[in-house]
Design an enzyme around this catalytic site. Structure first.
Site, PDB file in Angstrom:
ATOM      1  N   GLY A  69      -2.293   4.866  -1.072  1.00 18.47           N
ATOM      2  CA  GLY A  69      -3.627   5.089  -1.598  1.00 18.47           C
ATOM      3  C   GLY A  69      -4.199   3.892  -2.324  1.00 18.47           C
ATOM      4  O   GLY A  69      -5.411   3.657  -2.300  1.00 18.47           O
ATOM      5  N   LYS A  91       4.027  -5.576  -2.185  1.00 18.44           N
ATOM      6  CA  LYS A  91       3.012  -4.534  -2.334  1.00 18.44           C
ATOM      7  C   LYS A  91       1.761  -5.178  -2.935  1.00 18.44           C
ATOM      8  O   LYS A  91       1.794  -5.687  -4.048  1.00 18.44           O
ATOM      9  CB  LYS A  91       3.523  -3.407  -3.231  1.00 18.44           C
ATOM     10  CG  LYS A  91       2.490  -2.309  -3.440  1.00 18.44           C
ATOM     11  CD  LYS A  91       3.034  -1.181  -4.294  1.00 18.44           C
ATOM     12  CE  LYS A  91       4.026  -0.357  -3.518  1.00 18.44           C
ATOM     13  NZ  LYS A  91       4.405   0.865  -4.260  1.00 18.44           N
ATOM     14  N   GLY A 139       3.459  -0.778   5.823  1.00 12.64           N
ATOM     15  CA  GLY A 139       3.069   0.482   5.202  1.00 12.64           C
ATOM     16  C   GLY A 139       1.757   0.356   4.467  1.00 12.64           C
ATOM     17  O   GLY A 139       1.244  -0.740   4.229  1.00 12.64           O
ATOM     18  N   ASP A 184       6.329  11.190  -9.460  1.00 18.66           N
ATOM     19  CA  ASP A 184       5.907  11.303  -8.062  1.00 18.66           C
ATOM     20  C   ASP A 184       7.125  11.342  -7.133  1.00 18.66           C
ATOM     21  O   ASP A 184       7.160  10.679  -6.104  1.00 18.66           O
ATOM     22  CB  ASP A 184       4.989  10.144  -7.683  1.00 18.66           C
ATOM     23  CG  ASP A 184       4.227  10.424  -6.377  1.00 18.66           C
ATOM     24  OD1 ASP A 184       4.119  11.604  -5.998  1.00 18.66           O
ATOM     25  OD2 ASP A 184       3.761   9.460  -5.745  1.00 18.66           O
TER      26      ASP A 184
END
Length: 718
Positions: A22, A41, A19, A135
């Site tokens: 931004g 990540k 994945g 979010d």
């Protein structure tokens, strides 16, 4: 970008990229220390040198690492390794809710409620730790292969604090709350709004606000009314829709105050989908508007009394503190000064609020006197005017309107209007706002229009009140125009299939016709029908027959019995074909060419289809063989040469406790001194039956002369 095979901290082996967002890329990796898959990540290179981005990235980890809940993705480690900044997280094998919605179009109501409860429980756990996600969107919700729902990506989450008064407007624009869009204060109710938009998309298959750019969508969140999701999916129950509408109120104070309240109502919606259990927060303040001046404002802030003349009061107090008390002067000037002082004291003792109330009361009394005088003079004037009573009605109506206060309004009618037009009309009529109380089927009111309203038209109500309306879902069953189906061009089978495919019940009738071919539609009634209603089909049975006979039902019968039944009805066997069937036993009739009970000419051939058994049965057949010879003189004795017998050979097998008989050799006539050959190389028996008896039968008497047991074995079909 990290390549597969790269090791981080000599522990995490990068396997593949899964994945990208931004700010970061996400990789699947293997932790060799604990031998488990993880997700990593990694902050993108272009941001790793920016201290602000790095700080924000670390804040995500610090916020999420404090959380431990079954519905939140776990954080295992936070690492700074040179220019690399990354978070090691739990790897969830599954699909994002966004992809799941795109795949299904929209979710089943119970499924959507289940997902929403799981998401709300995870967010509630974060709120209890003082963390606002900010979010919430389907892209950040993962459905694991085992069905568990987890909230991920606290990339813009931050701890809620009293200093968060002008937070930057962040979050995905299609799910952002109005206060986030305008850059205002964000709290737990911002997450409630985003969850409401997510639930909206789950059940409606789309987000409520769409536009060409982010600015257009953000402004829609701030200004545009939300279209009820049932407009796009009429199967949404009232209870769930009311939950979604309360979650997505423009003002935070009108939404749910916590995720706990959302979860409670969602659970009620599971048990009672159409229940009226959602409690709306009051949106109307009927208190009178009061202008607070500077003295009153100072009084509120300090909590002290303020005199009518603050300057004089302060001067008097200051003089009293600086000078000793003087005896009052006995001359006139002294008395006059004393009188003025007492008058000033009296004026100072008058409460300014009481004075304003008395003034307002006087104004109200004056207005009432004027209104009474107008009414009296209008009635007196009517005594001197000629004409019918109808001419006085406008004056009375005007007088009634004049008596309405600034806080009252006469209810207008919105019945029959589209919801958006009705909402605007109510807003223009004294700031009234519309609430949908129910959705009902209605055969006369178009879908999306108002069926009824409460209060009724003409009722005098407070301005800014709520008006509850019932919205039409259209007819429960749409009317089908049968003339558009071209039934007259179809045969009976095709016409019946077309009607039943539209949810109609079919009643078939037969009628002779010299012009319409047999089996085709002559007529039907009615021309229009709704789902569940009955349509009568009149099928042609052809011209009137000179020698008619009725077609028997041979479906389910063996071929031998079917041929006998046709012969009894004066019909003959036509073309016989075979087809596999999972329901009809091997060797039995699956279908016939002529409809049962129909009238045809005697001697007509009837085609039918025999079952070859199931697909498995079609792969194998059970075969047996026999090589025997039977001397007929065994049963006739001396003089057998002058005697003749008519014989046949048949196979008898027991199937499910019932004998099935199949003829192997037709009747033949032989002399008594001959031997009957009983020789068959490939006798095919019933599938799955391993034994049977070959019998010699005297056709004239039906007696079994002799029998032989044979064994059947499965042989692959060639």
């Amino acid at each position: 970008m990290l390549r597969p095979g790269t090791f981080l901290q000599d522990r995490y082996e990068i396997l593949e990229q899964i994945g990208s967002g931004g700010m970061s890329d996400v990789y699947k990796a293997l932790c060799h220390k604990l031998n488990r898959p993880v997700a990593i990540k990694v902050l993108k290179e272009e941001f790793s040198s920016d201290s602000g981005f790095v700080s924000k990235f670390k804040m995500e980890a610090q916020a999420a690492a404090r959380l431990s809940h079954p519905n939140i993705v776990n954080i295992y480690d936070v690492v700074d390794e040179g220019n690399l900044h990354y978070i090691v997280m739990e790897l969830i094998e599954g699909i994002t809710l966004k992809n799941y919605i795109n795949k299904k179009g929209c979710l089943d109501v119970k499924e959507a409620i289940g997902v929403a409860i799981s998401v709300a429980q995870g967010i509630e756990a974060a709120h209890e730790q003082g963390i606002i996600h900010r979010d919430i969107k389907p892209q950040n919700i993962i459905i694991a292969r085992d069905g568990k729902v987890k909230v991920a990506d606290f990339g813009i989450a931050r701890a809620a604090s009293s200093q968060t008064l002008s937070a930057t407007a962040v979050g995905s624009v299609h799910y952002i709350s109005p206060e986030q869009a305008r850059g205002g204060y964000s709290d737990v109710r911002s997450d409630v709004y985003s969850l409401g938009i997510t639930m909206y998309e789950m059940v409606a298959g789309r987000v409520p606000f769409q536009g060409d750019n982010t600015v257009t969508v953000a402004l829609a969140h701030l200004e545009d009314p939300i279209t009820p999701p049932s407009y796009y999916n009429e199967n949404i129950p009232v209870g769930l829709e009311n939950i979604i509408l309360k979650c997505t109120e423009k003002k935070p104070e009108y939404r749910y105050g916590s995720m706990h309240e959302v979860i409670s109502d969602l659970r009620k919606a599971l048990v009672n989908p159409d229940g009226d259990f959602v409690q709306y927060n009051s949106q109307v303040d009927d208190s009178q508007t009061v202008i607070i001046g500077k003295p009153e404002l100072e009084q509120i802030r300090s909590g002290r009394k303020i005199q009518a003349d603050p300057i004089a009061g302060r001067n008097g107090n200051r003089n009293q503190e600086q000078r000793p008390e003087r005896r009052p002067d006995k001359n006139a000037g002294g008395q006059q000064g004393s009188s003025k002082a007492r008058k000033q004291d009296t004026e100072d003792d008058i409460n300014p609020k009481i004075e304003r109330l008395l003034t307002a009361a006087g104004v109200v009394v004056a207005i009432l006197i004027v209104i009474v005088l107008v009414i009296v003079f209008s009635k007196v004037g009517g005594l001197f005017r000629s004409g019918s009573p109808k001419e006085t009605e406008p004056t009375a109506e005007i007088s009634t309107e004049e008596t309405l206060s600034d806080k009252k309004v006469k209810m207008t009618s919105v019945v029959g209007l589209a919801t958006d037009i009705a909402e605007q009309k109510l807003k223009d009529n004294g700031g009234l706002y519309m609430k949908v109380s129910d959705y009902v089927f209605d055969d006369t009111v178009d879908k999306g229009d108002i069926v009824s309203q409460d209060p009724a038209e003409g009722t005098v109500i407070d301005k800014y009140s709520a008006v509850y309306v019932v919205v039409s879902k259209g007819p429960e069953h749409a009317t089908i125009d049968l003339t558009k189906l071209d039934l007259e061009k179809m045969d009976g089978v095709a016409a019946k299939t077309a009607l039943e495919g539209n949810g109609l019940t079919v009643n078939v009738e037969q009628k002779n016709s010299e012009t319409v071919a047999s089996g085709y539609v002559i007529s039907y009634s009615p021309d229009k029908a709704k789902e569940g209603e009955t349509v009568t089909l009149v099928l042609s049975s052809g011209p009137a027959l000179a020698n008619p006979t009725t077609v028997p039902n041979i479906v389910g019968q063996t071929q031998e019995i079917a041929v006998e039944m046709l012969a009894d009805a004066g019909l003959v066997q036509g073309t016989v074909t075979e087809a596999a069937s999972e329901t009809v036993p091997r060797g039995s009739v699956i279908s016939q060419s002529l409809t049962e009970n129909s009238q045809v000419e005697a001697g007509t051939a009837v085609d039918f289809v025999l079952s070859s058994g199931t697909a498995q049965q079609s792969k194998y057949k059970y075969l047996a063989s026999i090589e025997k010879s039977y001397p007929l003189q065994n049963i006739i004795g001396p003089g057998s040469g002058s005697t003749q017998l008519t014989l046949k050979i048949q196979l008898r097998q027991s199937v499910n406790g019932r004998d099935e008989i199949r003829e192997l050799m037709g009747p033949v006539t032989m002399a008594g001194d001959q031997s009957l050959p009983v020789s068959f190389k490939n006798i095919e028996g019933v599938y799955g039956i391993s034994g049977g008896t070959v019998e010699i039968v005297n056709v004239e008497t039906g007696d079994i002369i002799n029998s032989y047991y044979v064994t059947f074995i499965p042989v692959p079909q060639s």
